[in-house]
Design an enzyme around this catalytic site. Structure first.
Site: not given
Ligand code: URA
Length: 433
Positions: A82, A161, A168, A183, A187
Site C-alpha cells: 500500500h 471508515d 473527519r 482508516s 481497508k
Molecule cells: N487515507 C485514508 O485512507 N484515510 C485517512 O484517514 C487518511 C488518508
C-alpha cells in the site's frame, strides 16, 4: 452504554474499552449515533490520542463493520502493498509482476484516483481491452494460475471508515495519527492479505510532510498490522519530487514496463526492488532481504519479471502488443516544452503542483465524473540536483490542446532553481518493522 459517556471519557484522557469502541463504530455505521456525537469523539481522539491497543481495536471494529475478502482459496502466503500516495507513483506495476515472478501470489485490489493523476486502475486502463472488473472466482483463479491479478475493489469493505473519513474531512479531524492509521489499515486488513508492505511517503508532495510525522504514522500502522496478526513492514520513501520521470497514465505504464525491461530509472527501480524484497521476505520465500533483492534483480535481467507483466495483461484481456511495443500506448497530440527561465541547479519540484498540472491536461479527475485522458501527461527532464541552463526544457507536457497555459503556469510554480549546487534527496529514509 451511552455515547455521551464515551465522549467525556476520551475528552478527559481516558482509555476506551473494546466494548465502548465497538459500541461507537457499530452504532455510527448503522446510523444510530448522530454525526455530531461522532465528530465530538473524533475531536477528543484528535487531542487525546489513542493507545496502541485502542487503535488496534478501532481498526478491527472498522474491519468488522463490513465485508472482508476471503483469499484462503489462494495457495501460498499472500502479500500486499500500500502506498500513502504520491505523484508519479507507478511502483505497483513494477512490484506486482516482480514479486509474482518469484512465485509469490499477489491479489491486488485497487482504486481509482481523484485529483492529481489517475489511480492504479485508471493507469492500467491505458492498455486497450484490459478488464479490471471480474468475479471473485475469476480473480482467485487468476492469482492461483498466474500469481498476479489486479481488480477493482468489490464488496462493502470497512463501511465505518468510509462514513467516518467523510465526517473527519469536514470537521478538522483528518490529521490524527490513530485515525489515519486505523482508516488505512482497516481497508488493507479487509482486503485479506497475510502480510503487508506499506510505502509511507514523506516530503512536500506527501500526505505527511515531515520525516517525524511519516515515521510516527508508519509505526502506528505497523503496530496495528502486527497486533492484528499480519506481518507488516513500512518503507519511508521520499516524495519531495515526483517518482521517476513520468506523470500521467499511459506514460507511467510505459516507464514501469521499461523498468521491468531493465532500464535504470534510479529512484524508481531502487524503491521498487526495496518494496518487492520486503514483500518476498514476509512471504517467507527468502530468508534475507539481500537474497530476495538479488533474486528479484536477476528476474529483471533475465526477462521473467517483464514476462509476468505480459501475463497479467493477457490474462485480463489487455492488448499485450501495447507492452511489447510501447509506442503503441495512447499518446497525446502535442508535446509542449516548459523552459527554465534561468540557469542553475534544480533545488525543489513541488510534486503536488506537477500532479495538478497533469490533472489540468486531463490525466486526473477534478470531480469523480470526469473522464481520464490516458494519453496526456508530463515527462520531467530535470530532477532535484540537476544542472539546467536558461531556455532548456524542464518538462515536456503531453497535451491534446495546442496551448496548455494553466499547466505551464503550474509547472513553473513547481520548479525552484538556485545558483548553488544541490544534493539529490535521499530516497529511502527508514524501514520500520
Ligand atoms: N487515507 C485514508 O485512507 N484515510 C485517512 O484517514 C487518511 C488518508
Amino acid at each position: 452504554m451511552r455515547m455521551y459517556d464515551i465522549i467525556v471519557k476520551k475528552r478527559d484522557g481516558g482509555e476506551l474499552t473494546k466494548e465502548e469502541i465497538y459500541f461507537f463504530i457499530e452504532g455510527y455505521t448503522k446510523g444510530d449515533i448522530p454525526d455530531y456525537q461522532a465528530s465530538a469523539l473524533t475531536m477528543a481522539i484528535y487531542f487525546q490520542g489513542m493507545t496502541q491497543e485502542e487503535t488496534a481495536t478501532l481498526t478491527q471494529a472498522m474491519v468488522d463493520s463490513g465485508e472482508t475478502i476471503d483469499l484462503s482459496a489462494i495457495k501460498g502466503h499472500k502479500v500486499d502493498k500500500h502506498s500513502t500516495g504520491g505523484v508519479g507513483d507507478k511502483v505497483t506495476f513494477i512490484v506486482g509482476p516482480l514479486v509474482a515472478s518469484v512465485g509469490i501470489p499477489v491479489a491486488k485490489m485497487s482504486g481509482r484516483g481523484l485529483g492529481h493523476t489517475g489511480g492504479t486502475l485508471d493507469k492500467l486502463e491505458s492498455i486497450e481491452g484490459l478488464q479490471i472488473e471480474m468475479t471473485k472466482e475469476k480473480f482467485i483463479e487468476n492469482v492461483n494460475k498466474h500469481k498476479l491479478a489486479v481488480a477493482g475493489q468489490t464488496g462493502n469493505l470497512a463501511p465505518a471508515d468510509k462514513k467516518l473519513y467523510a465526517l473527519r474531512d469536514v470537521t478538522g479531524t483528518v490529521d490524527s495519527l490513530p485515525l489515519i492509521a486505523g482508516s488505512i489499515m482497516s481497508k488493507k486488513l479487509a482486503s485479506g492479505a497475510d502480510s503487508i508492505v506499506l510505502d509511507v511517503k514523506t516530503g512536500s508532495g506527501a500526505f505527511m510532510k515531515t520525516l517525524d510525522d511519516s515515521e510516527n504514522l508508519a509505526r502506528e500502522m505497523v503496530n496495528i498490522g502486527n497486533n492484528l496478526g499480519r506481518n507488516t513492514v513500512a518503507v519511508i520513501s521520499d516524495m519531495n519530487q515526483p517518482l521517476g520521470f513520468e506523470v500521467g497514465n499511459a506514460n507511467e505504464i510505459r516507464e514501469a514496463a521499461e523498468i521491468l525491461q531493465g532500464k535504470n530509472v534510479e529512484d524508481l527501480r531502487k524503491l521498487s526492488l526495496e518494496i518487492a524484497s520486503h514483500m518476498a521476505v514476509l512471504a517467507e520465500v527468502f530468508s534475507t532481504y539481500e537474497e530476495a533483492y538479488q533474486a528479484l534483480e536477476a528476474n529483471i535481467e533475465n526477462g521473467k519479471a517483464f514476462q509476468s507483466l505480459r501475463t497479467l495483461i493477457e490474462s485480463q484481456g489487455g492488448n499485450v502488443n501495447m507492452i511489447d511495443d510501447l509506442d503503441k500506448l495512447p499518446k497525446a497530440k502535442y508535446d509542449i516544452e516548459v523552459k527554465a527561465n534561468k540557469s542553475g541547479y534544480v533545488s525543489a519540484i513541488d510534486a503536488e503542483s506537477i500532479g495538478i498540472a497533469a490533472m489540468y491536461l486531463g490525466a486526473g479527475r477534478a470531480t469523480k465524473d470526469d473522464v481520464i485522458n490516458h494519453g496526456v501527461g508530463i515527462t520531467l527532464n530535470k530532477k532535484i540536483g540537476d544542472r539546467v541552463e536558461e531556455g532548456e526544457a524542464l518538462v515536456i507536457l503531453h497535451s491534446d490542446e495546442e496551448s496548455a497555459s494553466d499547466s505551464i503556469g503550474k509547472v513553473q510554480e513547481a520548479y525552484a532553481i538556485t545558483e548553488e549546487k544541490v544534493e539529490k534527496p535521499t530516497l529511502i529514509h527508514n524501514i520500520i518493522k
